[in-house]
Each structure stands twice: as structure tokens, then as C-alpha cells.
Design a protein around this motif. Structure first.
Motif, mmCIF file in Angstrom:
data_model
loop_
_atom_site.group_PDB
_atom_site.id
_atom_site.type_symbol
_atom_site.label_atom_id
_atom_site.label_comp_id
_atom_site.label_asym_id
_atom_site.label_seq_id
_atom_site.Cartn_x
_atom_site.Cartn_y
_atom_site.Cartn_z
ATOM 1 N N ILE A 333 49.810 44.190 43.386
ATOM 2 C CA ILE A 333 48.119 44.218 42.857
ATOM 3 C C ILE A 333 47.814 45.601 42.658
ATOM 4 O O ILE A 333 47.331 45.932 41.719
ATOM 5 C CB ILE A 333 47.663 43.429 44.167
ATOM 6 C CG1 ILE A 333 48.124 42.418 44.469
ATOM 7 C CG2 ILE A 333 46.037 43.442 43.677
ATOM 8 C CD1 ILE A 333 48.204 41.281 43.345
ATOM 9 N N LYS A 334 48.378 46.651 43.528
ATOM 10 C CA LYS A 334 47.785 48.055 43.337
ATOM 11 C C LYS A 334 48.288 48.552 41.950
ATOM 12 O O LYS A 334 47.616 49.062 41.076
ATOM 13 C CB LYS A 334 48.085 49.101 44.377
ATOM 14 C CG LYS A 334 47.604 48.575 45.630
ATOM 15 C CD LYS A 334 48.091 49.657 46.512
ATOM 16 C CE LYS A 334 47.434 49.455 48.189
ATOM 17 N NZ LYS A 334 48.295 50.380 49.190
ATOM 18 N N ARG A 335 49.573 48.081 41.674
ATOM 19 C CA ARG A 335 50.184 48.676 40.265
ATOM 20 C C ARG A 335 49.255 47.939 39.053
ATOM 21 O O ARG A 335 48.963 48.714 38.272
ATOM 22 C CB ARG A 335 51.563 48.077 40.386
ATOM 23 C CG ARG A 335 52.607 48.283 39.085
ATOM 24 C CD ARG A 335 53.757 47.710 39.130
ATOM 25 N NE ARG A 335 54.584 48.033 38.151
ATOM 26 C CZ ARG A 335 55.397 48.765 38.284
ATOM 27 N NH1 ARG A 335 55.716 49.561 39.473
ATOM 28 N NH2 ARG A 335 56.299 49.350 37.281
ATOM 29 N N TYR A 340 45.234 48.442 34.572
ATOM 30 C CA TYR A 340 44.051 47.899 34.017
ATOM 31 C C TYR A 340 42.844 48.235 34.750
ATOM 32 O O TYR A 340 42.622 47.374 35.864
ATOM 33 C CB TYR A 340 44.257 46.206 33.844
ATOM 34 C CG TYR A 340 45.613 46.177 33.055
ATOM 35 C CD1 TYR A 340 45.737 45.806 31.616
ATOM 36 C CD2 TYR A 340 46.558 45.386 33.870
ATOM 37 C CE1 TYR A 340 46.908 45.624 31.301
ATOM 38 C CE2 TYR A 340 47.840 45.177 33.331
ATOM 39 C CZ TYR A 340 48.021 45.319 32.129
ATOM 40 O OH TYR A 340 49.091 44.848 31.351
ATOM 41 N N PRO A 341 42.104 49.049 33.996
ATOM 42 C CA PRO A 341 40.832 49.498 34.775
ATOM 43 C C PRO A 341 39.806 48.479 34.982
ATOM 44 O O PRO A 341 38.921 48.261 36.012
ATOM 45 C CB PRO A 341 40.119 50.422 33.880
ATOM 46 C CG PRO A 341 41.480 50.904 32.998
ATOM 47 C CD PRO A 341 42.247 49.831 33.062
ATOM 48 N N ASN A 342 39.745 47.279 34.258
ATOM 49 C CA ASN A 342 38.767 46.108 34.426
ATOM 50 C C ASN A 342 39.429 45.214 35.622
ATOM 51 O O ASN A 342 39.121 43.882 35.532
ATOM 52 C CB ASN A 342 38.879 45.291 33.274
ATOM 53 C CG ASN A 342 40.144 44.611 32.523
ATOM 54 O OD1 ASN A 342 41.193 44.920 33.063
ATOM 55 N ND2 ASN A 342 40.199 43.685 31.637
ATOM 56 N N PHE A 343 40.342 45.545 36.265
ATOM 57 C CA PHE A 343 41.142 44.407 37.055
ATOM 58 C C PHE A 343 40.104 43.887 38.129
ATOM 59 O O PHE A 343 40.026 42.468 38.182
ATOM 60 C CB PHE A 343 42.433 45.157 37.678
ATOM 61 C CG PHE A 343 42.968 44.279 38.953
ATOM 62 C CD1 PHE A 343 43.872 43.228 38.475
ATOM 63 C CD2 PHE A 343 42.840 44.176 40.091
ATOM 64 C CE1 PHE A 343 44.556 42.333 39.201
ATOM 65 C CE2 PHE A 343 43.123 43.440 41.075
ATOM 66 C CZ PHE A 343 44.054 42.574 40.673
ATOM 67 N N THR A 344 39.599 44.719 38.853
ATOM 68 C CA THR A 344 38.619 44.054 39.994
ATOM 69 C C THR A 344 37.517 43.449 39.400
ATOM 70 O O THR A 344 36.996 42.144 39.811
ATOM 71 C CB THR A 344 38.139 45.161 40.887
ATOM 72 O OG1 THR A 344 39.186 46.151 41.257
ATOM 73 C CG2 THR A 344 37.474 44.808 42.053
ATOM 74 N N ASP A 345 36.826 43.897 38.434
ATOM 75 C CA ASP A 345 35.762 43.286 37.678
ATOM 76 C C ASP A 345 36.154 41.853 37.165
ATOM 77 O O ASP A 345 35.634 40.796 37.242
ATOM 78 C CB ASP A 345 35.064 43.863 36.618
ATOM 79 C CG ASP A 345 34.398 45.062 37.182
ATOM 80 O OD1 ASP A 345 34.027 45.095 38.244
ATOM 81 O OD2 ASP A 345 33.866 46.023 36.482
ATOM 82 N N THR A 356 35.481 44.679 46.343
ATOM 83 C CA THR A 356 35.925 45.780 45.628
ATOM 84 C C THR A 356 37.516 45.716 45.985
ATOM 85 O O THR A 356 37.947 44.660 46.588
ATOM 86 C CB THR A 356 35.395 47.081 46.751
ATOM 87 O OG1 THR A 356 35.887 46.871 48.013
ATOM 88 C CG2 THR A 356 34.098 47.286 46.923
ATOM 89 N N LEU A 357 38.259 46.445 45.110
ATOM 90 C CA LEU A 357 39.620 46.203 45.341
ATOM 91 C C LEU A 357 40.086 46.417 46.828
ATOM 92 O O LEU A 357 40.948 45.481 47.251
ATOM 93 C CB LEU A 357 40.431 47.618 44.518
ATOM 94 C CG LEU A 357 41.743 47.335 44.528
ATOM 95 C CD1 LEU A 357 42.394 46.341 43.930
ATOM 96 C CD2 LEU A 357 42.271 48.667 43.804
ATOM 97 N N GLU A 358 39.541 47.281 47.587
ATOM 98 C CA GLU A 358 39.987 47.443 48.930
ATOM 99 C C GLU A 358 39.920 46.139 49.683
ATOM 100 O O GLU A 358 40.409 45.649 50.403
ATOM 101 C CB GLU A 358 39.393 48.443 49.569
ATOM 102 C CG GLU A 358 39.832 48.995 51.283
ATOM 103 C CD GLU A 358 39.052 50.068 51.571
ATOM 104 O OE1 GLU A 358 39.264 50.203 53.028
ATOM 105 O OE2 GLU A 358 38.190 50.759 51.189
#
Length: 432
Positions: A333-335, A340-345, A356-358
Motif C-alpha cells: 500500500i505504501k508503495r 500515485y500522489p492522489n492515492f489517499t484522496d 490520512t494515509l497513516e
């Protein structure tokens, strides 16, 4: 404190945990639902409660039952706190019974390859019938440099050694960390394998990530395995011939993944190419954790690549699968998030959440965030039970009668007509 006093305090604490599970306003409703899902649970409430208490996570913070118990019982004694801490380190595994002692057992853990002397919390006559050579599925825990037996959920005869080996391997695949927890030498061996094979993966494929389809994935894995076992560096054309793309990226349920413990070895040997459907597979080498083979990995990535992610069929189920599937490590998931900078949104948009990602990692991947979990493939390379099982399977395959040969008039002591030079009884003669 005497041994008898110590056992009494431990038993009392476990009883309190059980009562907490049956009565706490947060835990009880979830436990009731859990019982509905476990066949026969109400006929053996205690047997169902033990795995629930030590494996379940609740609340948004994914807290264990033990953590919730401590949080809601602030007046517990220092002694009880130390027992709760010890119980949080329970190990449920497959053991070979080496010796029966007056107050416990000597058990060899087939999964982490370590021997334990365990003390029983109950009288030994409760285990009448358990003898050396048998296999037992047990849960044990360490406390003050001693090990205690919490439960024996099943006992299997030595006659069924192959079946218990299959079960042990399936447990390693399900929770690879159990293969090295508590065994530092085993962990060091796996670390060395991960480093060595990581270099070979880059030499073999020129990248730490290869995308293909399930039809060709087995070939690429076999090419890599052969190179790791001392073979020559594979030809670039051979690699390229097995890298194919799916026509359309889409996520769907693959029924072939639903294997039971009893047939998983046979299904695994058939490989991904035996599956009736065609789908994409990512073969990824994480430099810290080893080799991961991830169905629908390219489809997962497409969800974050495409401007209109809704064009990817099954996009929501795909995202949920990668987050909820325990076999997908937090590092994967971190990879993806780093790529992709848009991953979390985008993930929040799809799931209608606000993590948040964390927070997302802590919620979905708590186990692999809190501790280092090597890939099951890397752990199996270092597993003795897997090595022995594969040798057994290979021998059985070699012993199968060869097609196109007439065995009808061959005596058991005659030379086998397959040309091996062995007697028929030691070669192709069907074994009972």
C-alpha cells in the motif's frame, strides 16, 4: 509465588477475560455475531471464545480484546497486568508432541521449528490419550521465561502426517510471521534469503516489478526459482515471451482462490495458469520483505492512474480487496501511495472516508504496520516442513504410472517398464 499459585492467578485472569467478553457493551454484540458465523460454537462456548479473545480486533483503532479489557478495568493489579501482557503474546500453532511430562508437554513447533517445554493450566488427566509422535494444534504463551499451555484445539495421529504438514504450510501462508517469531536464527535465515533473492530478482528481470497475466505468471516464477537455485541467468527473450498484458483491466471474484486446507497444496501446484479466467498479476520484490505475487495489482494501480477511475470495472471491490486482504502487506500500500500522489484522496473518495494515509494503514494493515512481516513466498523458502512436503509430493508424482505403458503383465519384482531401472514395486506400481 509457587507454581500452583501462579497457575491459579493465570486461570482467574482468563476467566475474567471470558466474563468481560460475555458482558462488555462493546465486545458482547460483536462476539454474538462471531458465534453465529462459527458452526457449532454454541455447543462449545469456551473453545470458540479463546480464538476470539486472542485474535479479534475491534473499534476504529483496531484494538484487541486484551487492550479493551485493560482500558475498561483500570483497577486491575500489577500482577494481572503482567499476565495480560504475557497473554498478548500467545502462539497458536501446529506442534509435534515430543514428550509427555508430569505437568505438561515438550512440543516441537512445525512452523517456527523451535521446541517448547509447556506447563499445563489444568490437570494432565484432561489430556489422557495424547502421546509422543502425535500432532496437536495448541495455543501457548510465554511468561517469566516459562511457557504455558492455554488450549489444545485438536490432536492428530502420526498416520496423518501429510495432512498436518499441509495444514502447517497453509498456516505459514496465512500468517508468515509465525514462522520466525520467537526464533531469531530462523529470522536471520529469512533476512539473508530476502537480500540474496532481491539481487537475483533485479538481475533476472531488470526491475523490482513485473506485470503479466495469470496464464504466464507461473512461468516467470519458475524461471526465477530456477535462477535462485543456481541455474543460469535466463535469456531476456524468454522473459519477454512471458510478459503479457490483459486486454481490459477489471476486478472480479476468482473462485479458484477459495481452496480449503485439505486441497490447497494440490491447487497451489496447479498454479495460476490453471484458473479458468484471465486476469493481471503483479510479481513484486520488496527489498525488505521479499517476493509478493498479487492478482489484480495492475488493475489496482489503474484506479489511481485513470482520470476517470470509474471506467475500471469493479474498482471499489478492488480497492477494498487490497485494503482488507491480509496477504497484501502494508508495504504494498505504501508503495502504491508513493507511486500515485492522489492515492489517499482517491481512496477516501471511493470508500467515502476521511483517512490520512497513516490512519488508513493503521485501520486496515495494523498487523503489518506494527511488526515486520516477510512475504509468505520468502518464508516458505526457509521452511523445513514445506521442503519435506514438496519432496513427498515430488516422489508421489514420480511414482504415478506413466501414460502409454502396459503394466498389466508386470510382476511386482520385475524391472519397471518405464525404464527407470527400479523394480516395479518401487517405481510405478500403484501404492495403497
Amino acid at each position: 509465588m509457587s507454581v500452583i499459585e501462579k497457575l491459579a492467578v493465570i486461570s482467574d485472569t482468563i476467566t475474567k477475560l471470558m466474563n468481560f467478553t460475555l458482558n462488555d457493551e462493546t465486545v458482547k454484540p460483536d462476539f454474538d455475531e462471531y458465534l453465529k458465523a462459527v458452526a457449532g460454537a454454541r455447543n462449545n462456548l469456551q473453545a470458540s471464545m479463546i480464538p476470539y479473545i486472542f485474535e479479534r480486533r475491534l473499534t476504529k483503532e483496531r484494538k484487541t480484546i486484551l487492550e479493551l479489557y485493560k482500558e475498561k478495568n483500570t483497577d486491575i493489579t500489577k500482577e494481572e497486568k503482567s499476565i495480560i501482557e504475557a497473554l498478548s503474546k500467545t502462539m497458536s500453532s501446529v506442534y509435534e508432541v515430543r514428550r509427555v511430562l508430569s505437568n505438561g508437554f515438550e512440543l516441537y513447533n512445525l512452523i517456527n521449528e523451535k521446541t517448547y517445554k509447556v506447563l499445563s493450566l489444568v490437570k494432565m488427566n484432561n489430556f489422557r490419550g495424547i502421546t509422543p509422535g502425535q500432532f496437536a494444534i495448541c495455543r501457548i504463551f510465554p511468561m517469566n521465561e516459562e511457557y504455558f499451555l492455554l488450549e489444545v484445539s485438536n490432536v492428530v495421529s502420526s498416520i496423518n502426517k501429510d495432512e498436518i504438514y499441509k495444514y502447517a504450510i497453509a498456516k505459514i501462508i496465512e500468517k508468515p510471521e509465525e514462522a520466525y517469531e520467537g526464533n531469531q536464527k530462523k529470522q536471520e535465515l529469512i533476512e539473508n534469503i530476502v537480500k540474496d533473492f532481491g539481487k537475483k530478482f533485479l538481475e533476472c528481470f531488470g526491475s523490482d516489478e513485473v506485470i503479466t497475466t495469470n496464464i504466464y505468471a507461473d512461468n516467470l516464477i519458475n524461471i526465477f526459482n530456477a535462477y535462485c537455485e543456481g541455474g543460469e541467468k535466463p535469456d531476456k527473450k524468454e522473459i519477454e515471451a512471458n510478459i503479457k498484458q490483459v486486454e481490459h483491466n477489471r476486478y472480479f471474484t476468482v473462485s479458484d482462490f477459495k481452496n480449503s486446507y485439505s486441497d490447497f497444496m494440490e491447487k497451489s501446484l496447479e498454479g495460476f495458469s490453471s484458473h479458468s479466467a484471465t486476469y493481471d498479476i503483479g510479481i513484486i520484490y520488496d527489498k525488505e520483505l521479499g517476493l509478493f505475487v498479487l492478482p489484480f495489482y495492475q488493475t489496482f494501480c489503474k484506479i489511481y492512474e485513470e482520470e476517470d477511475y470509474k471506467t475500471v470495472q469493479g474498482y471499489k471491490d478492488c480497492v477494498k480487496n487490497f485494503l482488507e486482504n491480509d496477504k497484501v502487506n502494508a508495504n504494498i500500500i505504501k508503495r502504491t501511495a508513493a507511486k500515485y500522489p492522489n492515492f489517499t484522496d482517491r481512496t477516501n473518495e471511493i470508500l467515502q472516508t476521511k483517512y490520512t494515509l497513516e490512519e488508513l494503514l493503521n485501520y486496515y494493515k495494523a498487523d503489518t504496520v506494527e511488526k515486520k512481516v516477510y512475504s509468505s513466498a520468502s518464508v516458505l523458502y526457509a521452511s523445513k516442513v514445506f521442503e519435506q512436503m514438496m519432496k513427498s509430493v515430488t516422489v508421489k508424482e514420480e511414482q504415478k504410472p506413466k501414460e502409454g505403458i502396459d503394466y498389466s503383465h508386470v510382476g511386482r519384482n520385475d524391472k519397471c517398464p518405464c525404464g527407470s531401472g527400479k523394480k516395479y514395486k518401487n517405481c510405478c506400481m500403484p501404492k495403497e
